[in-house]
Design a protein around this motif. Structure first.
Motif, short mmCIF file in Angstrom:
data_model
loop_
_atom_site.label_atom_id
_atom_site.label_comp_id
_atom_site.label_asym_id
_atom_site.label_seq_id
_atom_site.Cartn_x
_atom_site.Cartn_y
_atom_site.Cartn_z
N HIS A 233 24.62 -58.72 34.44
CA HIS A 233 25.22 -57.38 34.42
C HIS A 233 26.52 -57.40 33.60
CE1 HIS A 233 22.18 -56.45 37.21
NE2 HIS A 233 22.79 -56.80 38.31
N TYR A 234 27.31 -58.44 33.77
CA TYR A 234 28.55 -58.55 32.98
C TYR A 234 28.24 -58.72 31.50
CZ TYR A 234 32.03 -58.57 36.73
OH TYR A 234 32.85 -58.20 37.76
N ARG A 235 27.16 -59.44 31.20
CA ARG A 235 26.75 -59.61 29.80
C ARG A 235 26.36 -58.25 29.20
NH1 ARG A 235 25.68 -63.68 26.13
NH2 ARG A 235 23.43 -63.38 26.22
N ALA A 236 25.67 -57.43 30.00
CA ALA A 236 25.29 -56.08 29.54
C ALA A 236 26.54 -55.24 29.29
CB ALA A 236 24.40 -55.41 30.58
N LEU A 237 27.55 -55.37 30.17
CA LEU A 237 28.81 -54.65 29.97
C LEU A 237 29.51 -55.15 28.70
CD1 LEU A 237 30.36 -54.54 33.58
CD2 LEU A 237 29.32 -52.66 32.33
N TYR A 238 29.47 -56.46 28.50
CA TYR A 238 30.13 -57.07 27.33
C TYR A 238 29.52 -56.57 26.02
CZ TYR A 238 31.72 -60.73 24.13
OH TYR A 238 32.26 -61.42 23.06
N ILE A 243 33.45 -51.30 25.35
CA ILE A 243 34.11 -52.50 25.91
C ILE A 243 34.57 -53.40 24.77
CG2 ILE A 243 33.71 -54.64 27.21
CD1 ILE A 243 33.97 -52.40 29.13
N LYS A 244 33.72 -53.57 23.76
CA LYS A 244 34.06 -54.46 22.64
C LYS A 244 35.25 -53.96 21.82
CE LYS A 244 29.95 -57.18 21.82
NZ LYS A 244 28.96 -57.64 20.86
N GLU A 245 35.48 -52.65 21.88
CA GLU A 245 36.61 -52.08 21.14
C GLU A 245 37.95 -52.30 21.84
OE1 GLU A 245 35.48 -48.03 20.78
OE2 GLU A 245 33.84 -48.43 19.37
N ASP A 246 37.91 -52.75 23.08
CA ASP A 246 39.12 -52.91 23.90
C ASP A 246 39.28 -54.38 24.29
OD1 ASP A 246 41.22 -52.71 25.59
OD2 ASP A 246 40.37 -51.21 26.92
N PRO A 247 40.09 -55.18 23.55
CA PRO A 247 40.19 -56.63 23.81
C PRO A 247 40.49 -57.01 25.26
CG PRO A 247 41.27 -56.10 21.75
CD PRO A 247 40.88 -54.79 22.37
N ARG A 249 39.68 -55.55 27.97
CA ARG A 249 38.50 -55.29 28.80
C ARG A 249 37.39 -56.29 28.53
NH1 ARG A 249 36.91 -49.01 28.83
NH2 ARG A 249 35.68 -49.60 30.64
N TRP A 250 37.13 -56.58 27.23
CA TRP A 250 36.03 -57.52 26.96
C TRP A 250 36.39 -58.93 27.40
CZ3 TRP A 250 36.99 -61.72 24.13
CH2 TRP A 250 37.78 -61.68 22.99
N LYS A 251 37.68 -59.27 27.35
CA LYS A 251 38.10 -60.59 27.83
C LYS A 251 37.84 -60.72 29.33
CE LYS A 251 41.62 -61.85 24.41
NZ LYS A 251 43.04 -62.09 24.16
N LYS A 252 38.21 -59.69 30.06
CA LYS A 252 37.99 -59.70 31.51
C LYS A 252 36.50 -59.80 31.84
CE LYS A 252 38.96 -57.07 35.71
NZ LYS A 252 39.47 -55.82 36.28
N VAL A 253 35.69 -59.02 31.14
CA VAL A 253 34.24 -59.00 31.37
C VAL A 253 33.62 -60.36 31.03
CG1 VAL A 253 32.08 -58.02 30.52
CG2 VAL A 253 33.97 -56.52 31.11
N LEU A 254 34.04 -60.95 29.90
CA LEU A 254 33.49 -62.24 29.48
C LEU A 254 33.89 -63.35 30.46
CD1 LEU A 254 31.83 -63.74 27.40
CD2 LEU A 254 33.87 -64.01 25.99
N LYS A 255 35.13 -63.30 30.95
CA LYS A 255 35.57 -64.28 31.95
C LYS A 255 34.69 -64.23 33.20
CE LYS A 255 40.51 -64.18 30.76
NZ LYS A 255 41.82 -63.67 31.22
#
Length: 446
Positions: A233-238, A243-247, A249-255
């Motif tokens: 699910h986090y991968r789908a969000l990533y 999300i990718k336009e907001d560093p 947010r994508w860092k939090k999601v990838l973590k």
């Protein structure tokens, strides 16, 4: 026989509006009801719809909410009432819901409209929207169970006239309320109604719905403890554009994706996913998380004390530049996840041993795992039961054998294969010797 009453209706409605201004609402309604009968029996849909809407407007302008409710029920129950006229009337009455003077009047109007629209496909959208308003009122009153029950009665996925986007919004609201009342099984069932292909659109509104859907799915799977599903699910969000336009947010999601991937029990799917995530270029901006992932993909033993020393503070507290996730918070669930991380480290170490050792003493394995012999044996048994590794334990001798038992046919096939390879090498060597001898014969003597 169809008759056009348009002119009569256009003349009568202003007259009735004047009567209402003179405080003669009943006379105005009687006049319109008698004309409505004529237009209805003549199947004049446009005129009938105009009259029904006019009756709603007259009751509303007079602020007589009881008469409004009475006439909604009366007009829908009339014999051979035209469907399109009812649709226009319900749509007009729907606009008055938010203009009611108090909550009791609002609830009565909603109840009336929901009663007359029950089981009628041609007003299913209006009924769904009314139900959503009622659900929000119940939720505002603190009755989450009632709100979820009211909204859960709607089967919006079967509504052919409703836009797909609105359907998804209703389903997500149903999921949210079911989660709020801790009905996880129903939430799982409702989530199957959403096709994930819908989220492939680049529209901003659709992307927002995608975020809401996967956030609800993460909350659901956190209760189930399905770490690999949470990672997906986090991968789908990533992979979502906003999300990718907001560093940050994508860092939090990838973590979060990395941590839940590491916490997931080892299997073929988890192993494949961990190697794919490892290739992610953005990991270079998060060296701690990159190194943690590397530890689980490298066939080397990990000491738990060393893991704690390097990663514990970073994962639990973080820094100003690198804030922590909510995975290892100081809560019961956070502590359980930290314990699960320790279990994954132990399981990784046992898999590494099974790769390098054919046999090992129980005592030595316990030393390498930094556990007692009983704990080490318990972890080993769990991996054997899951068929992650093969092992046999001689408890009397205290020896673990990682070499699987081979079938006699397998041994013979292997021996035959080795023998064939040997004979091929002998033949090749003989051929090369003969070649050298023949070449030597033709070398001219000095």
């Amino acid at each position: 026989m169809e008759v056009d009453y348009s002119e009569t209706v256009d003349r009568r409605i202003p007259e009735c509006e004047q009567l209402v201004k003179d405080n003669k609402l009943d006379e105005a309604l009687e006049s319109l009801l008698s004309l409505e009968k004529q237009t209805r029996t003549a199947a004049d849909m446009h005129s009938t719809a105009k009259i029904l809407v006019a009756i709603m407007k007259l009751c509303f302008s007079a602020k007589d909410w009881n008469k409004l409710n009475e006439h909604i029920i009366l007009l829908t129950k009339r014999r051979s009432q035209l469907k399109q006229a009812v649709v226009k009337m319900v749509q007009e009455a729907f606009t008055y819901v938010e203009q009611t003077p108090d909550l009791d009047t609002k609830l009565k109007l909603i109840d009336t409209l929901r009663t007359v629209t029950a089981g009628k496909i041609y007003v299913e959208i209006e009924r769904a929207r009314l139900t959503m308003i009622l659900s929000k009122i119940r939720e505002g009153q603190g009755d989450i169970t009632e709100a979820a029950t009211v909204l859960g009665e709607l089967q919006v996925e079967t509504f052919g006239s409703m836009e797909r986007k609105e359907k998804v919004e209703f389903i997500l609201e149903q999921m949210r309320l079911c989660l709020a009342k801790k009905d996880y099984i129903r939430t799982q069932i409702i989530s199957k109604k959403v096709s994930q292909k819908f989220f492939e659109s680049d529209e901003k509104e659709v992307q927002e719905l995608k975020l809401r859907f996967f956030e609800l799915m993460i909350e659901l799977d956190q209760h189930e403890g399905a770490y690999l599903d949470i990672c997906k699910h986090y991968r789908a969000l990533y992979d979502t554009a906003i999300i990718k336009e907001d560093p940050p947010r994508w860092k939090k999601v990838l973590k979060n994706a990395i941590l839940y991937l590491v916490l997931a029990p080892y299997d073929n799917e988890q192993s494949d996913l961990i190697h794919r995530v490892k290739l992610e270029k953005n990991l270079e901006e998060m060296p701690i998380y990159r190194d943690l992932l590397k530890c689980f993909t490298t066939p080397e033993l990990m000491r738990w004390q060393q893991v704690c020393a390097i990663y514990e503070k970073e994962l639990k507290q973080g820094t100003t530049e690198n804030p922590p996730t909510e995975v290892f918070t100081d809560t019961e669930q956070g502590k359980k996840r930290w314990e699960d991380l320790r279990v994954r480290v132990v399981e990784h170490n046992i898999r590494v041993m099974a790769k390098y050792y054919t046999r090992i003493r129980m005592q030595r394995m316990a030393e390498l795992l930094e556990l007692s012999e009983n704990e080490g044996e318990e972890f080993l048994s769990q991996l054997v039961v899951k068929k992650t590794i093969y092992a046999k334990v001689d408890r009397l001798a205290g020896i673990i054998n990682f070499t699987p038992h081979k079938d006699p046919n397998e041994i013979l096939n292997a021996w035959s294969g080795n023998l064939n390879e040997l004979m091929q090498l002998v033949n090749k060597t003989t051929h090369l010797i003969n070649k050298e001898e023949m070449l030597h014969q033709f070398v001219p003597k000095k």
